[in-house]
Enzyme design. Structure first.
Site, PDB file in Angstrom:
ATOM      1  N   ASN A  31       0.820  -1.215   0.000  1.00  0.00           N
ATOM      2  CA  ASN A  31       0.000   0.000   0.000  1.00  0.00           C
ATOM      3  C   ASN A  31       0.851   1.261   0.000  1.00  0.00           C
ATOM      4  OD1 ASN A  31      -2.692  -0.802  -0.169  1.00  0.00           O
ATOM      5  ND2 ASN A  31      -2.849  -1.216   2.020  1.00  0.00           N
TER       6      ASN A  31
ATOM      7  N   HIS B  29      -3.074   2.543  -2.508  1.00  0.00           N
ATOM      8  CA  HIS B  29      -4.197   1.697  -2.058  1.00  0.00           C
ATOM      9  C   HIS B  29      -4.906   1.001  -3.215  1.00  0.00           C
ATOM     10  CE1 HIS B  29      -4.030   2.730   2.183  1.00  0.00           C
ATOM     11  NE2 HIS B  29      -3.787   3.984   1.823  1.00  0.00           N
TER      12      HIS B  29
ATOM     13  N   ASP C 152      -5.902  -2.832  -3.197  1.00  0.00           N
ATOM     14  CA  ASP C 152      -7.248  -3.348  -3.479  1.00  0.00           C
ATOM     15  C   ASP C 152      -7.218  -4.406  -4.567  1.00  0.00           C
ATOM     16  OD1 ASP C 152      -8.318  -1.723  -1.560  1.00  0.00           O
ATOM     17  OD2 ASP C 152      -9.105  -0.216  -2.959  1.00  0.00           O
TER      18      ASP C 152
ATOM     19  N   GLU D 165      -6.175  -7.572   5.421  1.00  0.00           N
ATOM     20  CA  GLU D 165      -5.617  -8.607   4.555  1.00  0.00           C
ATOM     21  C   GLU D 165      -5.766  -9.992   5.181  1.00  0.00           C
ATOM     22  OE1 GLU D 165      -2.090  -6.873   6.893  1.00  0.00           O
ATOM     23  OE2 GLU D 165      -4.067  -6.275   6.176  1.00  0.00           O
TER      24      GLU D 165
END
Length: 381
Positions: free
Chosen positions: A267, A272, A276, A302
């Site tokens: 990230n 992000h 994703d 996660e």
């Protein structure tokens, strides 16, 4: 002069039109349910000529045969098309055009060349029955595993289909051939309207009830799913686990917990959006791995949990190892990051508690993290 009974029977086409308007309103709120618009069009298209016929004297029927019959034919085909769409199929356009063209050609002859009211009635109703029958294979034998109340809908369609052909048989045997029938003032017309109203209301209720159940099912599905990965969420996972264990018992199950390695680094480095994508790819991998009785859920961030049918701990470990190897091959667009995951595996025993098994698998997962990540560590519960 029109009789009071003629105005009274306008209740039937008025009810059909109102049902059609109600379905159009439902469709305006539920654009995904396109079949509602087709069925609504069918109700309205048949209500208009039905109402006109109820007020029309017999001597004018021949003159208006073609336009009114066209509306009947189009309306019934639209309803058949809508019900077929509800089952994931469609009515055959080519077959419908052939039936309508043949029917209208015969009606033209027996209204303009040789005026035969009883034959027109027989021809029109035969054409309507054939249009209803067009999507029969799709509706009666097609697969619709997610369709709520599909048995009720199939039964309702079958009733309409049988009624359509019974009406043809009755017309062929009961209607006089000498042209003396005052159709719109006859008891037969009243009986046909009453039957049509009953069947129309029944079919509409079946369609609308099925639609409502579909909406409830969709909402329940959305409530149970993680919006990013489409796996079960934590609440739904425990609900499904309870059902599985009550149905099959505690033996023969294994719990797998897994966590994507260095996810914060992914990230921070790639953003992000990349994180994703990694979660979606991993969720899709788990969804492809689970079998019919297995469960996969995203617990948050996660972290993922699986409950799988496994006769031995060794089998469950093999599943986890295959997943671990597959994770490294998952593509993460626009990044050079190699995705890995760590796993904890616990075999559930006959007295095992699912919460304790998940906690134990979590501890093994953290052992895998401390041992260098990208590992599977296991233990019997």
């Amino acid at each position: 002069m029109s009789s009071p009974n003629q105005y009274f029977v306008l209740i039937v086409p008025a009810c059909a039109a109102l049902l059609g308007i109600a379905m159009i309103y439902c469709w305006s709120r539920l654009r995904d349910h396109r079949y509602l618009l087709w069925i609504a069009s069918g109700y309205i298209a048949t209500a208009i000529p039905m109402g006109i016929h109820s007020l029309m004297p017999t001597e004018l029927l021949a003159r208006w045969t073609l336009p009114l019959s066209s509306m009947y034919l189009l309306g019934v085909w639209a309803m058949a098309q809508g019900v077929a769409l509800r089952f994931g199929g469609r009515s055959h356009v080519g077959g419908a055009c052939l039936i309508m063209a043949t029917t209208l050609g015969l009606l033209f002859y027996f209204s303009r060349v040789d005026d035969q009211l009883w034959l027109r009635l027989l021809i029109l109703n035969s054409g309507l029955a054939l249009l209803v029958a067009l999507p029969a294979k799709t509706i009666l034998y097609g697969h619709a595993p997610t369709l709520p109340l599909r048995t009720l809908l199939r039964a309702s369609y079958l009733i309409v289909l049988i009624y359509a052909f019974i009406r043809v048989a009755i017309l062929a045997t009961v209607i006089p051939h000498d042209g003396q029938l005052e159709l719109t003032r006859s008891g037969f017309w009243l009986l046909m309207l009453a039957t049509n109203m009953f069947i129309s209301i029944w079919l509409a209720l079946a369609i609308l009830t099925s639609t409502a159940m579909s909406i409830v099912q969709t909402l329940d599905h959305e409530r149970s799913r993680d919006p990013l990965t489409r796996l079960l969420n934590r609440r739904a996972f425990f609900e499904q686990v309870k059902k599985r264990l009550e149905l099959y018992g505690h033996n023969g199950w294994a719990v797998l917990t897994c966590d994507l390695d260095h996810f914060k680094s992914l990230n921070d480095t790639w953003g992000h959006a990349a994180g994703d994508r990694a979660l979606r790819e991993f969720g899709a991998l788990l969804a492809r791995t689970v079998r019919q009785d297995d469960l996969a859920a995203r617990f948050g961030g996660e972290e993922f949990v699986m409950l799988i049918r496994s006769t031995s701990l060794h089998t469950a470990v093999l599943v986890a190892e295959r997943l671990r190897s597959s994770v490294m091959n998952l593509p993460i667009a626009a990044t050079a990051h190699t995705l890995t995951a760590s796993f904890g595996v616990v075999q559930l025993n006959s007295n095992g508690d699912i919460n304790q098994a998940i906690e134990q698998a979590d501890r093994l997962l953290y052992e895998a993290k401390h041992a260098g990540r990208n590992k599977v560590i296991w233990r019997a519960s």
